[in-house]
Design a protein around this motif. Structure first.
Motif, short mmCIF file in Angstrom:
data_model
loop_
_atom_site.label_atom_id
_atom_site.label_comp_id
_atom_site.label_asym_id
_atom_site.label_seq_id
_atom_site.Cartn_x
_atom_site.Cartn_y
_atom_site.Cartn_z
N ALA A 202 0.84 -1.20 0.00
CA ALA A 202 0.00 0.00 0.00
C ALA A 202 0.88 1.25 0.00
CB ALA A 202 -0.92 -0.02 1.22
N GLU A 203 1.98 1.17 0.72
CA GLU A 203 2.90 2.31 0.75
C GLU A 203 3.49 2.54 -0.65
OE1 GLU A 203 6.06 1.80 3.55
OE2 GLU A 203 6.87 3.80 3.19
N LEU A 204 3.90 1.45 -1.28
CA LEU A 204 4.45 1.55 -2.64
C LEU A 204 3.39 2.06 -3.61
CD1 LEU A 204 6.48 -1.80 -2.78
CD2 LEU A 204 7.44 0.52 -2.76
N GLY A 205 2.14 1.73 -3.34
CA GLY A 205 1.04 2.15 -4.20
C GLY A 205 0.56 3.56 -3.94
N GLY A 206 1.15 4.21 -2.95
CA GLY A 206 0.80 5.61 -2.68
C GLY A 206 -0.49 5.80 -1.90
N LEU A 207 -0.95 4.75 -1.21
CA LEU A 207 -2.17 4.91 -0.40
C LEU A 207 -1.88 5.76 0.83
CD1 LEU A 207 -3.06 2.45 -2.17
CD2 LEU A 207 -4.31 1.65 -0.17
N ASP A 208 -2.80 6.65 1.15
CA ASP A 208 -2.62 7.44 2.37
C ASP A 208 -2.91 6.54 3.57
OD1 ASP A 208 -5.54 7.88 3.34
OD2 ASP A 208 -5.58 8.32 1.20
N PRO A 209 -2.46 6.94 4.77
CA PRO A 209 -2.61 6.06 5.95
C PRO A 209 -4.06 5.66 6.23
CG PRO A 209 -1.09 7.84 6.44
CD PRO A 209 -1.68 8.14 5.09
N ARG A 210 -5.00 6.59 6.00
CA ARG A 210 -6.40 6.25 6.29
C ARG A 210 -6.91 5.16 5.34
NH1 ARG A 210 -11.52 8.09 4.57
NH2 ARG A 210 -13.11 7.73 6.19
N THR A 211 -6.62 5.32 4.05
CA THR A 211 -7.07 4.33 3.06
C THR A 211 -6.38 2.99 3.30
OG1 THR A 211 -7.31 6.14 1.49
CG2 THR A 211 -7.33 3.91 0.58
N SER A 212 -5.10 3.06 3.61
CA SER A 212 -4.34 1.85 3.89
C SER A 212 -4.90 1.14 5.12
CB SER A 212 -2.87 2.24 4.11
OG SER A 212 -2.12 1.13 4.43
N GLY A 213 -5.27 1.92 6.14
CA GLY A 213 -5.84 1.35 7.37
C GLY A 213 -7.18 0.68 7.12
N ARG A 214 -8.00 1.32 6.27
CA ARG A 214 -9.31 0.73 5.96
C ARG A 214 -9.14 -0.59 5.20
NH1 ARG A 214 -13.70 4.59 6.28
NH2 ARG A 214 -14.89 3.53 4.68
N LEU A 215 -8.17 -0.62 4.30
CA LEU A 215 -7.93 -1.85 3.54
C LEU A 215 -7.36 -2.95 4.45
CD1 LEU A 215 -8.11 -3.15 0.78
CD2 LEU A 215 -5.91 -2.13 0.18
N ALA A 216 -6.51 -2.56 5.39
CA ALA A 216 -5.96 -3.54 6.34
C ALA A 216 -7.08 -4.18 7.16
CB ALA A 216 -4.95 -2.87 7.27
#
Lengths: 110, 146
Positions: free
Chosen positions: B26-40
């Motif tokens: 997600a970091e490599l894909g440029g997701l912001d922390p909130r979006t990354s957290g929701r996906l996690a």
């Protein structure tokens, strides 16, 4: 996840740190269940250092809140961080549970 | 488009490894922390379902994660070889019920549907494939190189 329980007069303050997920929810349920079995009637859960909650965590909250309230006890949740608040909101627990923005408000309401 | 794959035993103990993999991609894909957290969180819900229901008790199974970085979106596929799952057939919880009547389970798929931009569940060649899609804001996808 780390759980710290302190006593302030007859109020139990439970501070939960880290993640409440499928791996840690059983431990949360065990600790809170023991506290309730030992006779705690007024509980404040401080979620200030909690960064994550999943449906397994919510199940643990429901499994501890329902029996306590059924026996006339009170449990209040405090200091929800944004990701945790979002999940509470999404699942309507924000209105079902007693939730406060500060520990002081929670202590006054429990 | 870049796809990275990880295979793990279908075991709850592997959840942190699955989420670490997702966090990195997600970091490599440029997701912001909130979006990354929701996906996690969506990943945990799917992962736990596979661990609990896909394979018979005592039978070892596998979960495959495929993270795909596309312009404008991030896709996470969660694939297993277990019994067929139809989330459409799972009843949504009644959130209007008072606490004493509120069911303690059934929130997993309900949450997944609300956490992601798109959810697709398919049965393909004897495998279950759950696709979790997150749309990215235009500036994030522009800065996330392949």
């Amino acid at each position: 996840m780390n759980i710290e329980i302190t006593q302030q007069a007859d109020i139990s303050i439970v501070t939960v740190t880290g993640k409440l997920d499928a791996l840690t929810a059983p431990e949360y349920e065990r600790r809170l269940g023991r506290l309730i079995e030992e006779g705690a009637q007024r509980i404040v859960v401080d979620f200030g250092p909690l960064v994550y909650v999943s449906s397994a965590g919510l199940r643990a909250l429901l499994n501890t809140t329902k029996p306590l309230q059924a026996r006339g006890g009170r449990i209040v949740y405090a200091n929800l961080q944004e990701p945790v608040r979002e999940v509470f909101e999404m699942t309507a627990l924000l209105t079902l549970f007693r939730v406060h923005d500060s520990l002081a408000d929670a202590l006054a309401d429990v | 488009m870049t796809t990275v794959t990880l295979r793990l035993p279908a075991n709850l103990e592997e959840l942190p490894a699955a989420q670490d993999f997702l966090a990195r991609q997600a970091e490599l894909g440029g997701l912001d922390p909130r979006t990354s957290g929701r996906l996690a969180l969506a990943l945990e819900e799917v992962f736990v379902n596979v661990c609990h229901y896909a394979y018979p008790a005592g039978t070892p199974g596998e979960i495959e994660l495929r993270a795909t970085r596309d312009p404008g979106r991030f896709l996470l596929d969660v694939i297993d070889d277990g019994v067929e799952v139809d989330p459409q057939g799972i009843q949504e919880p009644d959130l209007d019920l008072p606490l004493e009547r509120r069911a303690v389970g059934g929130l997993g798929w309900f949450m997944i549907r609300r956490l992601v931009s798109e959810l697709h569940c398919r049965r393909e060649r004897g495998r279950n494939r759950v696709s979790l899609v997150m749309d990215l804001p235009a500036d994030a996808s522009a800065s996330a190189g392949g």
